[in-house]
Design an enzyme around this catalytic site. Structure first.
Site, mmCIF file in Angstrom:
data_model
loop_
_atom_site.group_PDB
_atom_site.id
_atom_site.type_symbol
_atom_site.label_atom_id
_atom_site.label_comp_id
_atom_site.label_asym_id
_atom_site.label_seq_id
_atom_site.Cartn_x
_atom_site.Cartn_y
_atom_site.Cartn_z
ATOM 1 N N ARG A 1 -1.642 11.402 4.077
ATOM 2 C CA ARG A 1 -2.435 11.995 5.142
ATOM 3 C C ARG A 1 -3.495 12.934 4.562
ATOM 4 N NH1 ARG A 1 2.909 11.857 6.996
ATOM 5 N NH2 ARG A 1 3.142 10.398 8.743
ATOM 6 N N GLU B 1 -2.652 10.604 -11.110
ATOM 7 C CA GLU B 1 -2.499 10.414 -12.546
ATOM 8 C C GLU B 1 -3.449 9.319 -13.015
ATOM 9 O OE1 GLU B 1 1.012 9.429 -15.858
ATOM 10 O OE2 GLU B 1 1.353 9.048 -13.712
ATOM 11 N N HIS C 1 2.927 11.505 -6.846
ATOM 12 C CA HIS C 1 1.523 11.171 -7.075
ATOM 13 C C HIS C 1 1.315 9.670 -7.020
ATOM 14 C CE1 HIS C 1 3.365 11.098 -11.202
ATOM 15 N NE2 HIS C 1 2.733 9.935 -11.235
ATOM 16 N N GLU D 1 -3.838 3.778 1.706
ATOM 17 C CA GLU D 1 -4.071 3.987 3.128
ATOM 18 C C GLU D 1 -4.195 5.486 3.389
ATOM 19 O OE1 GLU D 1 -2.212 2.924 7.544
ATOM 20 O OE2 GLU D 1 -0.906 2.869 5.788
ATOM 21 N N HIS E 1 0.835 -1.202 0.000
ATOM 22 C CA HIS E 1 0.000 0.000 0.000
ATOM 23 C C HIS E 1 0.865 1.246 0.000
ATOM 24 C CE1 HIS E 1 0.494 -0.590 4.468
ATOM 25 N NE2 HIS E 1 0.599 0.734 4.442
ATOM 26 N N ASN F 1 -4.938 12.476 11.238
ATOM 27 C CA ASN F 1 -4.535 12.798 12.602
ATOM 28 C C ASN F 1 -5.652 13.594 13.271
ATOM 29 O OD1 ASN F 1 -1.982 11.579 12.313
ATOM 30 N ND2 ASN F 1 -1.171 13.428 11.358
#
Length: 265
Positions: free
Chosen positions: A11, A122, A75, A57, A7, A61
């Site tokens: 964030r 992309e 990207h 993922e 993965h 926070n």
């Protein structure tokens, strides 16, 4: 050694907004979620994600979102069927996605959109047998020394150089583990000629590779002089982290096929 890319983590500032965006526009579904005291991690991916397909993922926070995008992180790229790039891009435009770089501006070879946090995505043309619609094709990071980067991933992770693109001002190098399937995610290393010093920022998180045996894999990395950033013992023997030559973080994780959770426990 294996080292399939499992993965890529980034964030986000508003988790529910991001989940809705990826679900509505890319058809991603939530695969698993981990709630901690200070953050939440969610694995996403297409419904029909293959065994070697990579997940996205998203980390939120609880005290706020990322403060700096940085330019060391480039990207993710997602797949659409060859010959249908324009149709799928127009579909995204009709759904209200930001018009960032359309197919015409990219010579009809690819296109770019942005998610709610400004992460670039992309869109690339692939044979449908190479992976599910909108599945992650590759993740791009920028490197300061192409020769060093190619050698590092070859030496530490036994990756193979699978493709190369040379332009007037930059070069792209694609790498995968030996014997990786077409559906597996590739790593794209971008080397810009001239000024190529970058800031990591905090919006980009890490790459993650899947190991058959976490401790054995870690021992191999240490033998090959990979940085000892967070060893398995410091992570309760559930995962570990090293860093590449440009300080990009790389998580190593061991999947338990009998576990009810995709997260280590």
């Amino acid at each position: 050694m294996g080292a399939t890319l499992d993965h890529v983590m980034m964030r986000v500032s508003d988790l529910e907004e991001s989940l809705e965006w990826y679900g509505e526009h890319l058809g991603y579904e939530e695969k698993d979620r981990w709630e901690a005291d200070t953050f939440t991690n969610v694995y996403l991916g297409p419904e029909k994600l293959g065994e070697e397909g990579a997940m996205l993922e998203l980390t939120h926070n609880h005290d706020g979102g990322p403060e700096e995008m940085g330019d060391a992180w480039g990207h993710i790229a997602v797949r659409v069927p060859d010959g249908e790039l324009e149709d799928y891009y127009q579909q995204l435009m009709d759904e209200g996605v930001e018009d960032y770089r359309d197919p015409d501006s990219c010579g009809g070879r690819y296109a770019f959109v942005k998610d709610p946090d400004g992460h670039e995505i992309e869109i690339v043309k692939r044979d449908p047998e190479q992976g599910a619609l909108w599945s992650i094709d590759h993740t791009m990071i920028r490197v300061e020394d192409a020769d060093e980067a190619l050698g590092w991933y070859t030496r530490k992770f036994e990756y193979e150089h699978t493709g190369r693109w040379e332009a007037d001002s930059f070069a792209n190098y694609f790498m995968k583990p030996e014997g990786a399937s077409d559906e597996s995610m590739a790593l794209e290393l971008t080397y810009n000629y001239g000024d190529n010093t970058y800031d990591l920022g905090d919006a980009w998180g890490h790459l993650c590779v899947r190991a058959d045996d976490l401790n054995e894999f870690w021992d191999d990395l240490m033998t090959r002089d990979a940085p000892d950033y967070r060893d398995p013992e410091s992570c309760d023997n559930e995962y570990a982290f090293t860093k590449d030559m440009d300080d990009h973080e790389i998580e190593i994780i061991e999947r338990d096929p009998n576990s009810d959770s995709l997260f280590p426990n």
